[in-house]
Design a protein around this motif. Structure first.
Motif, PDB file in Angstrom:
ATOM      1  N   PHE A  58       1.123  -1.377  -0.008  1.00  0.00           N
ATOM      2  CA  PHE A  58       0.015  -0.025  -0.142  1.00  0.00           C
ATOM      3  C   PHE A  58       0.748   1.267  -0.101  1.00  0.00           C
ATOM      4  O   PHE A  58       1.921   1.285   0.751  1.00  0.00           O
ATOM      5  N   ALA A  60       0.344   5.540   0.279  1.00  0.00           N
ATOM      6  CA  ALA A  60      -0.536   6.821   0.618  1.00  0.00           C
ATOM      7  C   ALA A  60       0.376   7.967   0.185  1.00  0.00           C
ATOM      8  O   ALA A  60       1.419   7.992   0.740  1.00  0.00           O
ATOM      9  N   THR A  62      -0.178  12.408   0.216  1.00  0.00           N
ATOM     10  CA  THR A  62      -0.895  13.558   0.644  1.00  0.00           C
ATOM     11  C   THR A  62      -0.301  14.833   0.255  1.00  0.00           C
ATOM     12  O   THR A  62       0.887  15.066   0.404  1.00  0.00           O
ATOM     13  N   GLY A  69      -4.669   6.825  -2.173  1.00  0.00           N
ATOM     14  CA  GLY A  69      -4.453   5.541  -1.794  1.00  0.00           C
ATOM     15  C   GLY A  69      -4.303   4.587  -2.851  1.00  0.00           C
ATOM     16  O   GLY A  69      -5.324   4.376  -3.635  1.00  0.00           O
ATOM     17  N   CYS A  83      -7.258   2.211  -6.133  1.00  0.00           N
ATOM     18  CA  CYS A  83      -6.727   3.355  -6.369  1.00  0.00           C
ATOM     19  C   CYS A  83      -7.853   4.311  -6.310  1.00  0.00           C
ATOM     20  O   CYS A  83      -8.552   4.366  -6.842  1.00  0.00           O
ATOM     21  N   ASN A 175       6.478   5.818   6.958  1.00  0.00           N
ATOM     22  CA  ASN A 175       5.743   7.041   6.771  1.00  0.00           C
ATOM     23  C   ASN A 175       6.748   8.487   6.886  1.00  0.00           C
ATOM     24  O   ASN A 175       7.754   8.418   7.164  1.00  0.00           O
ATOM     25  N   GLN A 303     -11.729   1.895   4.809  1.00  0.00           N
ATOM     26  CA  GLN A 303     -10.729   2.752   5.115  1.00  0.00           C
ATOM     27  C   GLN A 303     -11.376   4.207   5.096  1.00  0.00           C
ATOM     28  O   GLN A 303     -11.840   4.652   4.140  1.00  0.00           O
ATOM     29  N   ILE A 305     -11.049   8.381   5.594  1.00  0.00           N
ATOM     30  CA  ILE A 305      -9.998   9.420   5.527  1.00  0.00           C
ATOM     31  C   ILE A 305     -10.561  10.758   6.420  1.00  0.00           C
ATOM     32  O   ILE A 305     -11.918  10.860   6.464  1.00  0.00           O
ATOM     33  N   LEU A 328      -5.409   8.422   7.937  1.00  0.00           N
ATOM     34  CA  LEU A 328      -6.325   7.440   7.848  1.00  0.00           C
ATOM     35  C   LEU A 328      -6.598   6.569   8.757  1.00  0.00           C
ATOM     36  O   LEU A 328      -5.559   6.436   9.687  1.00  0.00           O
ATOM     37  N   GLU A 330      -8.449   2.464   9.515  1.00  0.00           N
ATOM     38  CA  GLU A 330      -8.925   1.271   8.722  1.00  0.00           C
ATOM     39  C   GLU A 330      -9.589   0.218   9.612  1.00  0.00           C
ATOM     40  O   GLU A 330      -8.959  -0.072  10.964  1.00  0.00           O
TER      41      GLU A 330
END
Length: 336
Positions: A58, A60, A62, A69, A83, A175, A303, A305, A328, A330
């Motif tokens: 995965f 992500a 921003t 995502g 996607c 991240n 998921q 946001i 996020l 989940e």
């Protein structure tokens, strides 16, 4: 303080995985060398071992205007991908989905250090080179050629834990990464000078029925770049995958709890730890969801946001204030 060790070249040695937190990236999982046994301690067949192995990846991204995502999953019986592009101001989500049976039309690398994963003729592709991730997308609403680069000396979170009676799970996440390259959404080129991203590589012999809760941030507070990964439900046998990055510096955290109303998608979440180092509230704004019930295979995926607020205390004792930072959460059940 959570003890870490140097990442091995291969995860499997003498038929068994090496467990614990690693400083660095495992170059090969060496799944072929794993000796897989049943719950009654008998060797499993090669076919059973093949279908028991699962993996997913995965990314992500921003930006000030959008959140993106992208996921690829191989559960052996089927390969899947999604996607989505989320317009932050308009609170609008557009998504693309792909489903391919029995290894047809998709590929997945089982190395977290190098390789290529793709689906639908390369419309979605992840490329890993020397541990660095690239994302390419070629679809109606979005085209991308992006590179994710860690800040100087930043380490990923990499951990392997026992799973169930005889399985294991390797998870690697990073991240708060810088993003460069090109991104076009709805025929409009997007600036990337403020873009941040993160990735997830997870693989192993997971429980037949698996569920987890998860939270993730790639964002900024004051003049600092932060990354956050919190989870409950998978990697919790002797270790966990909870980690907070501040300007690239990795801070491994303890276990956390997730409180939310599963059947009310608009309810706020609370994510917190018993030691008080994590105390966050999450307000959902939108949701990407999917339910599949194929009898032998099931997936109930949501998921969200939204925005996080609260506090996180790093391993040096410094408290960080989080205020309306996009991220996020989940909630997922899988029978695979």
């Amino acid at each position: 303080m959570i003890k870490t060790q140097r990442a091995p070249q291969e995860l499997i040695t003498s038929g068994k995985p090496e467990f614990g937190h690693f400083d660095g990236i495992v170059k090969q999982l060496a799944v072929d060398k794993f000796q897989y046994f049943s719950e009654m301690d008998t060797p499993r067949s090669g076919l059973a071992k093949h279908f028991a192995y699962k993996q997913f990846q995965f990314i992500a991204i921003t930006t000030p205007r959008y959140m993106i995502g992208v996921a690829l999953a191989d559960i052996r019986y089927v390969g899947s991908s999604f996607c989505y592009v989320y317009d932050i101001k308009a609170n609008k989500l557009v998504e693309h989905n792909f489903l391919r049976p029995l290894g047809l039309g998709y590929t997945m690398t089982d190395s977290p250090y190098s390789g290529r994963s793709s689906i639908a003729g390369g419309k979605v592709a992840f490329v890993i080179e020397d541990g660095l991730w690239q994302l390419t997308l070629n679809m109606k609403h979005i085209q991308a050629d992006l590179r994710l680069t860690p800040l100087a000396l930043s380490l990923p979170m990499a951990v392997c834990t026992p799973t169930g009676y005889s399985g294991w799970t390797y998870t690697q996440k990073h991240n708060g990464l810088k993003v460069s390259g090109t991104l076009t959404i709805e025929h409009e080129p997007q600036p990337l000078n403020q873009a941040l991203g993160g990735y997830d590589f997870s693989a192993g012999f997971m429980r037949r029925e698996t569920s987890w809760r998860w939270a993730s941030i790639n964002g900024r507070i004051a003049d600092k770049i932060i990354g956050l990964n919190l989870a409950a439900g998978v990697n919790e046998t002797g270790s966990n995958e909870n980690v907070f990055w501040v300007d690239g510096e990795r801070h491994l955290l303890g276990a956390v709890h997730f409180e939310f109303e599963r059947h009310n998608r608009d309810s706020d979440w609370r994510v917190f730890s018993d030691d008080g180092r994590v105390d966050l509230q999450f307000m959902p704004h939108n949701c990407r969801k999917e339910k599949l019930n194929l009898v032998l295979l099931k997936s109930n995926f949501r998921q969200y946001i939204g925005t996080f607020s609260g506090t996180i205390t790093d391993t040096k004792g410094c408290e960080h204030q989080i205020s309306n930072v996009l991220g996020l959460t989940e909630d997922h059940f899988a029978k695979w």
